[in-house]
Design a protein around this motif. Structure first.
Motif, PDB file in Angstrom:
ATOM      1  N   SER A  35     -18.545  10.354  36.999  1.00  0.00           N
ATOM      2  CA  SER A  35     -19.422  11.337  36.340  1.00  0.00           C
ATOM      3  C   SER A  35     -18.709  12.659  36.071  1.00  0.00           C
ATOM      4  CB  SER A  35     -20.650  11.592  37.214  1.00  0.00           C
ATOM      5  OG  SER A  35     -20.259  12.055  38.500  1.00  0.00           O
ATOM      6  N   SER A  36     -17.523  12.875  36.685  1.00  0.00           N
ATOM      7  CA  SER A  36     -16.795  14.137  36.471  1.00  0.00           C
ATOM      8  C   SER A  36     -15.301  13.876  36.546  1.00  0.00           C
ATOM      9  CB  SER A  36     -17.188  15.171  37.537  1.00  0.00           C
ATOM     10  OG  SER A  36     -16.780  14.743  38.822  1.00  0.00           O
ATOM     11  N   THR A  66      -1.230  11.560  37.039  1.00  0.00           N
ATOM     12  CA  THR A  66      -2.380  12.172  37.715  1.00  0.00           C
ATOM     13  C   THR A  66      -2.110  13.634  38.056  1.00  0.00           C
ATOM     14  OG1 THR A  66      -2.916  10.004  38.633  1.00  0.00           O
ATOM     15  CG2 THR A  66      -3.986  11.901  39.643  1.00  0.00           C
ATOM     16  N   ILE A  67      -0.878  13.963  38.411  1.00  0.00           N
ATOM     17  CA  ILE A  67      -0.543  15.365  38.702  1.00  0.00           C
ATOM     18  C   ILE A  67      -0.813  16.226  37.465  1.00  0.00           C
ATOM     19  CG2 ILE A  67       1.371  16.944  39.164  1.00  0.00           C
ATOM     20  CD1 ILE A  67       2.556  14.762  40.971  1.00  0.00           C
ATOM     21  N   GLY A  68      -0.384  15.749  36.320  1.00  0.00           N
ATOM     22  CA  GLY A  68      -0.624  16.501  35.079  1.00  0.00           C
ATOM     23  C   GLY A  68      -2.115  16.675  34.785  1.00  0.00           C
ATOM     24  N   GLN A  69      -2.904  15.624  35.001  1.00  0.00           N
ATOM     25  CA  GLN A  69      -4.347  15.707  34.750  1.00  0.00           C
ATOM     26  C   GLN A  69      -5.006  16.692  35.726  1.00  0.00           C
ATOM     27  OE1 GLN A  69      -5.529  11.615  35.125  1.00  0.00           O
ATOM     28  NE2 GLN A  69      -4.940  11.089  33.014  1.00  0.00           N
ATOM     29  N   LYS A  72      -4.267  20.241  34.753  1.00  0.00           N
ATOM     30  CA  LYS A  72      -4.962  20.616  33.516  1.00  0.00           C
ATOM     31  C   LYS A  72      -6.351  21.170  33.811  1.00  0.00           C
ATOM     32  CE  LYS A  72      -6.030  18.775  28.922  1.00  0.00           C
ATOM     33  NZ  LYS A  72      -5.972  17.577  28.046  1.00  0.00           N
ATOM     34  N   ILE A  73      -7.052  20.615  34.838  1.00  0.00           N
ATOM     35  CA  ILE A  73      -8.412  21.086  35.172  1.00  0.00           C
ATOM     36  C   ILE A  73      -8.403  21.959  36.441  1.00  0.00           C
ATOM     37  CG2 ILE A  73      -9.476  19.074  34.075  1.00  0.00           C
ATOM     38  CD1 ILE A  73      -9.957  17.951  36.892  1.00  0.00           C
ATOM     39  N   GLY A  78      -6.861  17.392  44.278  1.00  0.00           N
ATOM     40  CA  GLY A  78      -6.395  16.160  43.665  1.00  0.00           C
ATOM     41  C   GLY A  78      -4.889  16.180  43.440  1.00  0.00           C
ATOM     42  N   GLU A  79      -4.346  17.350  43.086  1.00  0.00           N
ATOM     43  CA  GLU A  79      -2.900  17.464  42.889  1.00  0.00           C
ATOM     44  C   GLU A  79      -2.149  17.250  44.200  1.00  0.00           C
ATOM     45  OE1 GLU A  79       0.524  20.647  41.400  1.00  0.00           O
ATOM     46  OE2 GLU A  79      -1.611  21.138  41.129  1.00  0.00           O
TER      47      GLU A  79
END
Length: 765
Positions: A35-36, A66-69, A72-73, A78-79
């Motif tokens: 959902s997010s 995934t690090i780049g994503q 980005k936010i 998560g990083e």
């Protein structure tokens, strides 16, 4: 030749309760339905952790994406997870610099955000980083940093992995008792949590530890259980490590064909997973197995492939094993020069690693053989000495390990028996309560007869409890007897260990050195005796010359007198230095002499009173002008019981008194009103007896104080000192489980301090 593979380090990954492919399919569905963005990245990080067990290259690529994503936010949590997973992939690929850079970034972010659970995983991966580089002390330090974090957060899964990884590092350091202790703790937690993935990993590492201890039967049993769990859970990496280590067992049992088959399966599986380190290690074992079967051409082909892949993996132990295996294959074909090159490249890979075990010693011995075959005897001897030193160290560690394992097994059995007794007690109480409840129900139905029934029930319960109490007391008594017996056994083992160390010391060094000393002493005595005889002959020549003096030319007579004087002085010097050399050699004879094996328990106060006075009388007898020394005793009134080798300890006392007398004579020569004195004192410090021998002589300069216990270093003139007295004295004290030190202030005093363990009731028991 036998090779040990790297044990498995557990990454901080999610638990796997089913096969990996269904789990990945499920995660893919959840990722698509997220959902997010933050929820989606969190699920992707879980997927990366699962991919590590299946395909390292896929896990690495997804981690970078995934690090780049996450950046980005601005999703820092998560990083952190993605960088930690990326570091784990880089470690398995051998890119340690990239792994360390990502871990440093993840660590700083986790500390800044106070993300303790993620920091715990970072520390665990740091430990894996250093462990895969064979820097096991550093890996243990990082794993230990994670334990308080896991305990404070009640993270049982995290504790499993930390215990397992600490055990892995201790196993690679050949500290097998500590390795098994942590591995057993990890396995119990994994079983309690129904974590089959970690159970499989724990079983593989415990099997590796048992294999290193030479217990192949227990090792095979645990490998078999681990393989079944790995196949059930889809854990290719666990299956791989079990196959590869089974191959090493068959190698050590000389079952070359079976070793080749299992190593080949491991090499194939590791290639599918992209694990270059394990692929190189597996090909190394396969190549060695082929060489054992005389299939040298195919063995060399596999060995060269192993070397190429090991160099790409950049893992020191794998590189060392690959080159050492090629050296063995070449040596088996009598290609000694080529073998030497391979062995030397293998040892070059280990220059920064913490490897020091029996296998390293075996490889040094093979290299020594090659040097000897090619005529390089100097290197052959040097390399053989290294192999012998490693063998001595490993034997010492093995004796200590056996003593430690005996103690650990006793403690473990004692705890198990205590738990069983407590459970029996609880069962008896539960049974009594159940009977009481039934009695209450019967009371409601039959008031008339229930009182008698309740009385009988209570009496029966009391009788049962009393019987169990007596049984408990008997079991406690048996445990105490077992404890006493085990303590006696442990003491005997420690005594045996000391004797083994002395025997090894005499075997490796004493024989050669003692033979040389004995051979030198005989011609040296001839030199000393002939120098004295020559001086007597010179005196006779001088007397004859004086008798016929008028017949000589005056100039010739002067030249003859000068030559005679110079020759007499030279003969004095020959005799002086010959005697000095003889004293040094005689000191070496004492050092190399095998110690007596009979220990005596006695009061050290009485011993000192008896022997110090005698030693002092002998020491002052040779001084001119005479040396009058005041001897002062300050001994503790209570007896101080210690265990001594009386002959050796008497020599220690005599040597210390002789040194004090020399220092006092030097001070007396410098100071006219000087009053020489030696003070002997004793006292008890905890479980130690302290002996102090203090003189008020010239003292020792600070620059000489640090070198006093070095062999052949002496503060006396060459004609008086050998430099072996204090060295031998310290050796005897340490053999008696004590220690010795010297404190001094130049021009004022010298204080020799000896600590020896007291004999207590506990040590006798």
């Amino acid at each position: 030749m036998k090779y040990e593979y790297l044990l498995i380090y557990l990454l901080m990954v999610v638990q796997a309760s089913q096969a990996q492919t269904p789990k990945l399919d499920s995660l893919n569905r959840l990722i698509n339905q997220a959902s997010s963005d933050t929820a989606r990245i969190s699920l992707i990080n879980k997927k990366i952790d699962l991919l590590v067990d299946v395909n390292i290259d896929s896990a690495l690529a997804l981690s970078l994406k995934t690090i780049g994503q996450a950046q980005k936010i601005n999703f820092k949590a998560g990083e952190i997870s993605a960088r930690r997973s990326l570091a784990g992939c880089y470690i398995l690929k051998g890119d340690y610099t990239a792994a360390k850079n990502n871990l440093k970034t993840a660590e700083d972010m986790a500390i800044s955000l106070k993300e303790m659970s993620r920091l715990l995983k970072v520390y665990n991966t740091y430990g894996m980083l250093y462990g895969m580089q064979s820097k096991y002390d550093s890996s243990i330090a990082f794993f230990q940093k994670g334990i308080p974090i896991a305990e404070q957060g009640a993270d049982k899964s995290g504790l499993e992995k930390l215990y397992m990884n600490i055990g892995t590092s201790y196993s690679m350091l050949s500290n097998h008792p500590e390795a098994l202790r942590y591995e057993q703790k990890a396995l119990r937690l994994a079983e309690t949590n129904n974590n089959y993935r970690n159970q499989a990993l724990c079983l593989v590492n415990m099997a590796n530890t048992y294999k290193a201890m030479g217990d192949d039967l227990r090792a095979e049993q645990r490998y078999t259980r681990a393989i079944k769990l790995a196949q059930q859970e889809g854990l290719k990496n666990v299956e791989l490590y079990a196959y590869s280590n089974m191959a090493t067992i068959y190698t050590s049992q000389r079952k070359s064909q079976k070793a080749y088959e299992f190593a080949s399966m491991a090499a194939k599986l590791s290639k599918e997973m992209g694990d270059q380190g394990m692929e190189a290690a597996s090909l190394t074992t396969a190549a060695t197995s082929l060489a054992e079967q005389k299939k040298f051409a195919e063995a060399e082909r596999l060995g060269k492939s192993a070397i190429d892949i090991a160099n790409e993996s950049r893992q020191p132990l794998n590189i060392h094993q690959a080159y050492a295996s090629m050296g063995t294959i070449l040596k088996m074909q009598n290609k000694y020069a080529a073998a030497i090159s391979s062995y030397e490249k293998g040892f070059a890979a280990l220059k920064d690693a913490d490897i020091y075990d029996s296998q390293t010693g075996d490889i040094y011995r093979e290299l020594s053989d090659c040097y000897e075959k090619t005529g390089d005897y100097r290197r052959a001897l040097s390399t053989y000495k290294i192999a012998a030193t490693i063998a001595d160290s490993v034997r010492g560690k093995e004796n200590i390990r056996k003593s430690t394992e005996l103690s650990m097994n006793y403690e473990f059995e004692k705890k198990e028996q205590a738990a069983q007794i407590e459970q029996q007690k609880q069962n008896a109480i539960a049974e009594a309560r159940q009977i009481a409840l039934l009695s209450g129900l019967v009371l409601m139905l039959l008031l008339a007869g229930v009182s008698f029934y309740a009385y009988r029930t209570k009496h029966k319960a009391n009788t049962l409890l009393e019987a169990q109490k007596q049984q408990l007391q008997q079991q406690k008594s048996q445990l105490e007897e077992q404890k006493v017996q085990l303590q006696k056994t442990l003491t005997e083992l420690q005594s045996t260990q000391r004797q083994l160390v002395q025997a090894e010391k005499m075997a490796t060094m004493g024989k050669l050195t003692k033979g040389i000393v004995d051979r030198i002493l005989n011609p040296l005595n001839y030199i000393n005796n002939f120098s004295l005889a020559a001086k007597d002959l010179l005196r006779e020549v001088t007397d004859v010359t004086q008798k016929y003096q008028p017949t000589f030319d005056p100039n010739d007579l002067d030249d003859l007198e000068d030559s005679s004087t110079m020759l007499s002085q030279n003969l004095d010097k020959i005799n002086q230095h010959g005697n000095s050399t003889a004293r040094i050699l005689q000191g070496m004879q004492k050092l190399l002499k095998e110690r007596s094996s009979t220990f005596a328990t006695l009061d050290v106060n009485h011993f000192l009173e008896q022997h110090i006075s005698n030693s002092l009388q002998k020491a002052v007898a040779d001084y001119t002008p005479p040396l009058s020394v005041e001897l002062i005793f300050h001994l503790q009134p209570q007896p101080l019981e210690v265990t001594l080798l009386t002959h050796e300890f008497t020599e220690v006392i005599a040597n210390l008194i002789d040194n004090s007398c020399y220092s006092l004579s030097e001070q007396q020569r410098r100071q006219a009103d000087f009053k020489p004195a030696i003070q002997v004192s004793t006292q008890q410090l905890d479980d130690q007896a302290e002996i102090r021998i203090r003189d008020n002589g010239r003292g020792i300069p600070p620059k000489e104080l640090a070198q006093l216990f070095n062999p052949f270093f002496t503060t006396k003139p060459t004609a008086k000192g050998t430099g072996l007295g204090l060295y031998m004295s310290k050796d005897v004290i340490e053999y008696l489980q004590g220690h010795m030190k010297i404190e001094s202030k130049e021009g004022e005093y010298t204080d020799v301090i000896i600590h020896l363990p007291l004999v207590t009731a506990e040590s006798i028991a």
